[in-house]
Design an enzyme around this catalytic site. Structure first.
Site, mmCIF file in Angstrom:
data_model
loop_
_atom_site.group_PDB
_atom_site.id
_atom_site.type_symbol
_atom_site.label_atom_id
_atom_site.label_comp_id
_atom_site.label_asym_id
_atom_site.label_seq_id
_atom_site.Cartn_x
_atom_site.Cartn_y
_atom_site.Cartn_z
ATOM 1 N N ASP A 83 -2.564 -14.713 -7.127
ATOM 2 C CA ASP A 83 -1.677 -13.545 -7.065
ATOM 3 C C ASP A 83 -1.074 -13.435 -5.668
ATOM 4 O O ASP A 83 -1.465 -14.164 -4.749
ATOM 5 C CB ASP A 83 -2.485 -12.280 -7.418
ATOM 6 C CG ASP A 83 -1.592 -11.088 -7.755
ATOM 7 O OD1 ASP A 83 -0.353 -11.252 -7.820
ATOM 8 O OD2 ASP A 83 -2.133 -9.981 -7.932
ATOM 9 N N LYS A 84 -0.128 -12.504 -5.523
ATOM 10 C CA LYS A 84 0.413 -12.204 -4.180
ATOM 11 C C LYS A 84 0.432 -10.689 -3.999
ATOM 12 O O LYS A 84 0.491 -9.925 -4.973
ATOM 13 C CB LYS A 84 1.784 -12.835 -3.982
ATOM 14 C CG LYS A 84 3.027 -12.094 -4.406
ATOM 15 C CD LYS A 84 3.721 -11.286 -3.351
ATOM 16 C CE LYS A 84 4.491 -10.186 -4.068
ATOM 17 N NZ LYS A 84 5.336 -9.335 -3.347
ATOM 18 N N HIS A 85 0.388 -10.278 -2.757
ATOM 19 C CA HIS A 85 0.512 -8.845 -2.470
ATOM 20 C C HIS A 85 1.385 -8.675 -1.243
ATOM 21 O O HIS A 85 1.315 -9.465 -0.308
ATOM 22 C CB HIS A 85 -0.863 -8.225 -2.210
ATOM 23 C CG HIS A 85 -0.807 -6.730 -2.103
ATOM 24 N ND1 HIS A 85 -0.822 -5.918 -3.215
ATOM 25 C CD2 HIS A 85 -0.713 -5.902 -1.040
ATOM 26 C CE1 HIS A 85 -0.744 -4.653 -2.828
ATOM 27 N NE2 HIS A 85 -0.674 -4.618 -1.512
ATOM 28 N N SER A 86 2.218 -7.643 -1.278
ATOM 29 C CA SER A 86 3.058 -7.374 -0.114
ATOM 30 C C SER A 86 2.643 -6.039 0.484
ATOM 31 O O SER A 86 2.205 -5.133 -0.236
ATOM 32 C CB SER A 86 4.516 -7.335 -0.578
ATOM 33 O OG SER A 86 5.233 -6.399 0.174
ATOM 34 N N THR A 123 6.479 -1.985 -7.487
ATOM 35 C CA THR A 123 6.792 -2.883 -8.604
ATOM 36 C C THR A 123 6.730 -2.160 -9.954
ATOM 37 O O THR A 123 7.551 -2.411 -10.844
ATOM 38 C CB THR A 123 5.805 -4.070 -8.584
ATOM 39 O OG1 THR A 123 5.994 -4.753 -7.347
ATOM 40 C CG2 THR A 123 6.015 -5.023 -9.732
ATOM 41 N N ARG A 171 -4.505 9.067 1.543
ATOM 42 C CA ARG A 171 -3.906 8.486 2.765
ATOM 43 C C ARG A 171 -2.414 8.740 2.805
ATOM 44 O O ARG A 171 -1.849 9.043 3.856
ATOM 45 C CB ARG A 171 -4.193 6.978 2.819
ATOM 46 C CG ARG A 171 -5.636 6.662 3.149
ATOM 47 C CD ARG A 171 -5.937 5.195 2.941
ATOM 48 N NE ARG A 171 -5.059 4.362 3.730
ATOM 49 C CZ ARG A 171 -4.618 3.169 3.336
ATOM 50 N NH1 ARG A 171 -4.973 2.660 2.169
ATOM 51 N NH2 ARG A 171 -3.837 2.475 4.106
ATOM 52 N N SER A 186 -7.959 -1.685 1.248
ATOM 53 C CA SER A 186 -7.201 -1.234 0.085
ATOM 54 C C SER A 186 -6.580 -2.426 -0.660
ATOM 55 O O SER A 186 -6.720 -2.582 -1.874
ATOM 56 C CB SER A 186 -6.109 -0.276 0.573
ATOM 57 O OG SER A 186 -5.077 -0.152 -0.355
ATOM 58 N N LYS A 190 -8.381 -4.184 -4.303
ATOM 59 C CA LYS A 190 -7.871 -4.274 -5.679
ATOM 60 C C LYS A 190 -7.542 -5.716 -6.055
ATOM 61 O O LYS A 190 -7.693 -6.108 -7.202
ATOM 62 C CB LYS A 190 -6.713 -3.327 -5.939
ATOM 63 C CG LYS A 190 -5.548 -3.397 -5.018
ATOM 64 C CD LYS A 190 -4.543 -2.285 -5.363
ATOM 65 C CE LYS A 190 -3.521 -2.094 -4.270
ATOM 66 N NZ LYS A 190 -3.964 -1.196 -3.219
ATOM 67 N N LYS A 191 -7.129 -6.525 -5.088
ATOM 68 C CA LYS A 191 -6.764 -7.908 -5.439
ATOM 69 C C LYS A 191 -8.004 -8.741 -5.748
ATOM 70 O O LYS A 191 -7.996 -9.544 -6.677
ATOM 71 C CB LYS A 191 -5.950 -8.533 -4.301
ATOM 72 C CG LYS A 191 -4.558 -7.933 -4.176
ATOM 73 C CD LYS A 191 -3.661 -8.347 -5.335
ATOM 74 C CE LYS A 191 -2.593 -7.341 -5.631
ATOM 75 N NZ LYS A 191 -1.609 -7.784 -6.624
#
Ligand code: URA
Length: 440
Positions: A83-86, A123, A171, A186, A190-191
């Site tokens: 996966d990817k996260h930004s 997203t 937050r 954070s 989740k990832k």
């Protein structure tokens, strides 16, 4: 065991002391059950914001976040889960491009995404601009879409990393988002609950990112890559520029249209560059490319040939959306008012400020002031210029899409403020991909 007083724990952190794993478990666990109220957690978050966390504290918080819910098991899938996260930006619709693209190239992408936060959009809101698209899947539905299509996209539920979900909302409301340990726990919390074997992080640098400077962004990237790799998930990061919006479209439905155009082989070059760079890293982390360069080459080829379009249509259909949208993005509902913002003087575009544009979309109804607000996916901007362009007085700077005439006027004012004009061309624009933080 006698329970520890939350106020003593807050006091220790406020004075810069280290909290033990038991103290962290007590206070964060108590927050989840409701025994520690929001006001005490808000105070602790602010203390962490100023004092930071030691590596041991961060490791414990990450553990608590992952263990607060279910961890997916992807071991039965016939390919690697990556996966990817930004860290969040303006106009960043890469997830909509790279998730089906990476799946088309052999990866399984179990993407759990967020909603808009502050000036950034999320997203989930972009996907929901597609008529009928459901992001609120059960874990069972998520698993079966992933197995069948190779990619599934949904929001966080109470089942996965619920501690992050609760902390994130607090937050956002207490200005404690820009904290390296809180962001790292954070994002990875989740990832890593997705059960993936590889993760690429897109850490933004520049005025539109959450962190103030490149040094801070680099530190966040290094913190996350070493935590991820330390837990056996191959994790790499790219530091990428967020001094101007990514692509031309800003606003949920407009961004979805742009992402679909990109999937079909069109789209702006910066969006293509970032989407293929991240997909290349994902292929390499999943062992399907020998190095990121080979991965990028394959991703670009597939994108130019529009090979991921049918997979995106399957994803949309399986998640309840109208699959015709994928080849006819104009079926995404458009705003009733559309006008053009024009340059008031001649000159060079020196900057396009992402933050005012992002907040402009929120003010026009396309984002949230409060968690429960409903977003209008139709509103936003389509830029007609890039930094460095020469414009004459009266030339279009971009389109404004609004729900009514007041929104249109507001949008025009925002656009004129966000697109800065000067008499001299700006210094050369640094490349979009600033730095690569490899596996370590
Ligand atoms: N994105 C996240 O998921 N968490 C943060 O803390 C910031 C950005």
């Amino acid at each position: 065991m006698r329970s520890l007083l939350p106020s003593r724990i807050i006091d220790t952190k406020r004075r810069g002391g280290e909290l033990s794993p038991e103290e962290l478990e007590e206070v964060f666990g108590g927050f989840l059950t409701g025994d520690v109220p929001d006001y005490q957690m808000a105070a602790l978050l602010m203390a962490v914001h100023f004092q930071g966390m030691t590596p041991t504290e961060l490791d414990t918080l990450l553990d608590l976040t992952i263990r607060s819910g279910t961890v997916l098991d992807l071991s039965h899938l016939p390919g690697p889960g990556v996966d990817k996260h930004s860290t969040g930006g303006v106009g960043d619709k890469t997830s909509l491009v790279l998730a089906p693209l990476a799946a088309e190239l052999g990866l399984f992408v179990p993407m759990i995404s967020g909603r808009g936060l502050g000036h950034t959009a999320g997203t989930l809101d972009k996907l929901e601009a597609i008529p009928g698209f459901r992001t609120g899947l059960t874990l069972g539905e998520f698993r079966s879409v992933l197995e069948e299509v190779g990619v599934a996209m949904m929001g966080q539920t109470e089942e996965m990393a619920p501690l992050d979900r609760r902390l994130y909302a607090l937050r956002d409301a207490t200005a404690t988002v820009p904290s390296i340990p809180l962001m790292a726990a954070s994002i990875l919390g989740k990832k890593l609950a997705e059960g993936i074997q590889g993760l690429v992080l897109d850490v933004k640098v520049g005025s539109g990112s959450f962190l103030p400077g490149a040094e801070e962004s680099r530190k966040l990237a290094r913190t996350m890559t070493s935590l991820g790799n330390g837990r056996g998930v191959r994790t790499a990061a790219l530091l990428t520029g967020m001094d101007a919006p990514l692509g031309q479209a800003v606003g949920n439905g407009l961004e979805t249209r742009e992402a679909l155009a990109c999937l079909a082989g069109g789209g702006p070059e910066d969006l293509v560059e970032l989407s293929t760079a991240l997909t290349g890293e994902m292929l390499c982390l999943g062992g399907l490319a020998s190095d990121p360069e080979e991965g990028v080459r394959r991703a670009r080829e597939a994108l130019e040939e529009g090979r991921a379009v049918p997979r995106m249509a399957r994803l949309v259909e399986r998640q309840g959306g109208d699959p015709r949208v994928v080849t006819k993005p104009e079926l995404i509902p458009s705003a009733p008012e559309c006008g053009v913002g024009t340059a008031e003087t001649s000159g060079f575009v020196t900057e396009i400020l992402p933050v005012p544009l992002g907040y402009g979309v929120v003010e026009m109804g396309g984002g949230r002031r409060r968690l429960e607000d409903v977003v209008d996916p139709r509103v936003g901007f389509v830029l007609a210029v890039r930094p460095g362009d020469r414009v004459e007085r009266g030339d279009p700077l971009g389109e404004v899409h609004a729900a009514d005439r007041d929104g249109l006027e507001l949008g025009r004012r925002v656009l004129l403020k966000a697109v800065a004009l000067g008499s001299e061309p700006p210094p050369p624009i640094p490349s979009l991909i600033r730095e690569r933080i490899p596996l370590h």
